[in-house]
Design an enzyme around this catalytic site. Structure first.
Site, PDB file in Angstrom:
ATOM      1  CE  LYS A 279      -3.759  -2.087   2.721  1.00 33.18           C
ATOM      2  NZ  LYS A 279      -4.901  -1.854   1.820  1.00 33.18           N
ATOM      3  NE  ARG A 353     -10.930 -10.025  -2.157  1.00 33.57           N
ATOM      4  CZ  ARG A 353     -11.279  -9.086  -3.034  1.00 33.57           C
ATOM      5  NH1 ARG A 353     -11.614  -9.430  -4.266  1.00 33.57           N
ATOM      6  NH2 ARG A 353     -11.312  -7.812  -2.691  1.00 33.57           N
TER       7      ARG A 353
END
Length: 502
Positions: A279, A353
């Site tokens: 990020k 996920r």
């Protein structure tokens, strides 16, 4: 902080402060009119003089009002009477509590719960007043060496209800409100912890601590060795880059020996650097909040245990850390999940996920009545719904409607997004059963579509709290959401309905 309810006239209250409403423009509420009458027009004369207009959130603190037994009277601006809605009501309560806490009034009798709020009853007004009060007084200062505290903070708050027959309703509202508020506080405290403290082991320790506090809760923790034996390779891949071991805590609450359990699964990324798909540095500190789903499940389980509801609930805290280490998983890797389905990793920052899919496969062993996962899953949800509303997707319409209804009741709103089969096409991979991302379009939906491939054996809903789990800027910190929504859902499932309250 001590809460109670009573039913009485404002002029008869012996308290440090009586709180009454004033509407715009300079219109006394019925309770304020009673005080005005006993004081021979003292309050109305102040309004005519222009001391208070009655606009929402305006405050005027009066001392030694003639004829009034209480030391102080706090006049609270409530806006236009016909426009008082639930949002404005909570804002007024919050401003009132802040004012009381700063005035030295250690106790107060609040008549704002008698105001008419569109579409809401006494139970709702009292419960929201409790929850709003506790939220407004919350302060996370565990790591500050100089703690700023009021010299004479508010210690006792009494809410007045219109009639004596509503006292039981008010008492129930306080009990429910306190349980929700405690759950919210547990969630906020854990989520606000810095990531050098709150790692997966710390998260698991909080689950064990909960079991130590309540007789009808048990907790077990699964570490990486057992995960490997279970074939949870997707979950483990995310953890590989971190020195901190992944841990999945399973909290079991048993309130009904015969019922199938409701299962809550919380994403618990205690820090998400993005992994190899790292990020940007700006704002990365807020990725300690990527365990907001697990924190909210922990808080909800605490509220549930305090309420002693006659249902069975299992809370799963899927703790993990996503770091770019030498052993970290890579874009291009193909993982075999616990379900046996294979996943091509296209972005290591779509890791939540990958953790959840194995956790959702694991909980099938409990033969659940319902499974709800909670996750700070997609930035796309913030684009779609902003920071006010939680995203909801489900494979079962009645469950989705239950959650939407609970969100409205609790004032913790969610909004349903579609989960049509067409979205599954975006997850196609030439090398594996699926890819872990589906491109930029409909990112929240394709993330849920990914999870839906692991939830076909039970009724399932997904709450994407990426926009609602925490705030940035000057009010930076965990919100405690969606603990109120989830607790209300469980109250409804336990049969604590409106008819009972009334």
């Amino acid at each position: 902080m001590e809460f109670s309810v009573k039913s009485g006239s404002p002029e008869k209250q012996r308290s440090a402060c009586v709180v009454v409403g004033v509407f715009e423009p300079r219109r006394l509420s019925p309770v304020a009119e009673q005080l005005d009458k006993i004081s021979d027009g003292y309050i109305s004369s102040l309004l005519r003089r222009g001391d208070l207009e009655g606009k929402p959130g305006q405050m005027l603190l009066l001392h030694q009002v003639p004829g009034v037994l209480s030391e102080r009277v706090l006049l609270v601006g409530c806006g236009k009477e016909r426009e008082l809605d639930e949002r404005q009501y909570k804002q007024i309560i919050n401003k009132t509590i802040t004012t009381l806490n700063e005035t030295g009034s250690m106790e107060a009798v609040c008549f704002l719960t008698e105001l008419h709020v569109k579409g809401r009853d006494t139970y709702w007004k009292v419960r929201q007043a409790v929850e709003t009060t506790k939220a407004g007084l919350y302060n996370f200062d565990q790591f500050k060496t100089n703690k700023a505290e009021p010299r004479r903070p508010l210690r006792k708050l009494v809410f007045n209800v219109p009639t004596r027959r509503e006292l039981t309703i008010g008492e129930k509202a306080i009990a429910h409100g306190l349980a929700v508020a405690k759950g919210v506080r547990v969630c906020r405290d854990v989520a606000n912890m810095p990531p050098n403290v709150c790692n997966p082991a710390y998260l698991a320790s909080q689950a064990r601590r909960l079991a130590d506090s309540f007789d009808n809760i048990t907790t077990k923790v699964i570490g990486e060795q057992e995960m490997a034996e279970l074939g949870m390779n997707s979950y483990l891949a995310v953890a590989r880059g971190s020195e901190n071991e992944a841990m999945m805590a399973i909290i079991e609450y048993k309130g009904n020996a015969d019922a199938k359990p409701i299962v809550l699964v919380g994403k618990g990324l205690t820090f998400d650097s993005g992994g190899i798909s790292i990020k940007p540095a700006e704002g990365m500190d807020e990725m300690k909040y990527d365990m907001g789903g697990a924190a909210s499940v922990l808080g909800t389980m605490h509220a549930l245990a305090q309420l002693q509801l006659p249902i069975n609930v299992i809370g799963v805290l899927a703790g993990c850390e996503n770091m770019p280490g030498g052993n970290a998983y890579r874009p291009g890797d193909i993982l075999t999940s616990m379900s046996g389905q294979t996943i091509e990793v296209l972005n290591t920052d779509a890791e939540g996920r990958l953790v959840l899919c194995d956790a959702l496969t694991y909980v099938d062993r409990y033969d659940p009545e319902t499974v709800i996962d909670v996750a700070t899953l997609t930035g796309a949800c913030i684009i779609a719904l902003g920071h006010h509303t939680t995203g909801l997707l489900a494979n079962h319409n009645p469950l989705a409607h239950e959650l939407l209804n609970a969100s409205e009741q609790a004032g913790d709103r969610a909004w349903r997004l579609p989960l049509f089969d067409e979205y599954q096409e975006q997850l196609e991979s030439p090398f594996a059963d699926m890819a872990n991302i589906g491109g930029r379009p409909a990112g929240t939906i394709t993330a849920a579509a990914f999870l839906s491939r692991f939830t076909k054996k039970y009724n399932w809903a997904h709450l994407d709290i990426a926009g609602t789990a925490w705030k940035s800027g000057k009010d930076k910190g965990s919100t405690g959401r969606p603990v109120p929504l989830l607790t209300q859902f469980l109250l409804n499932r336990a049969g604590v309905d409106i008819e009972e309250k009334e």
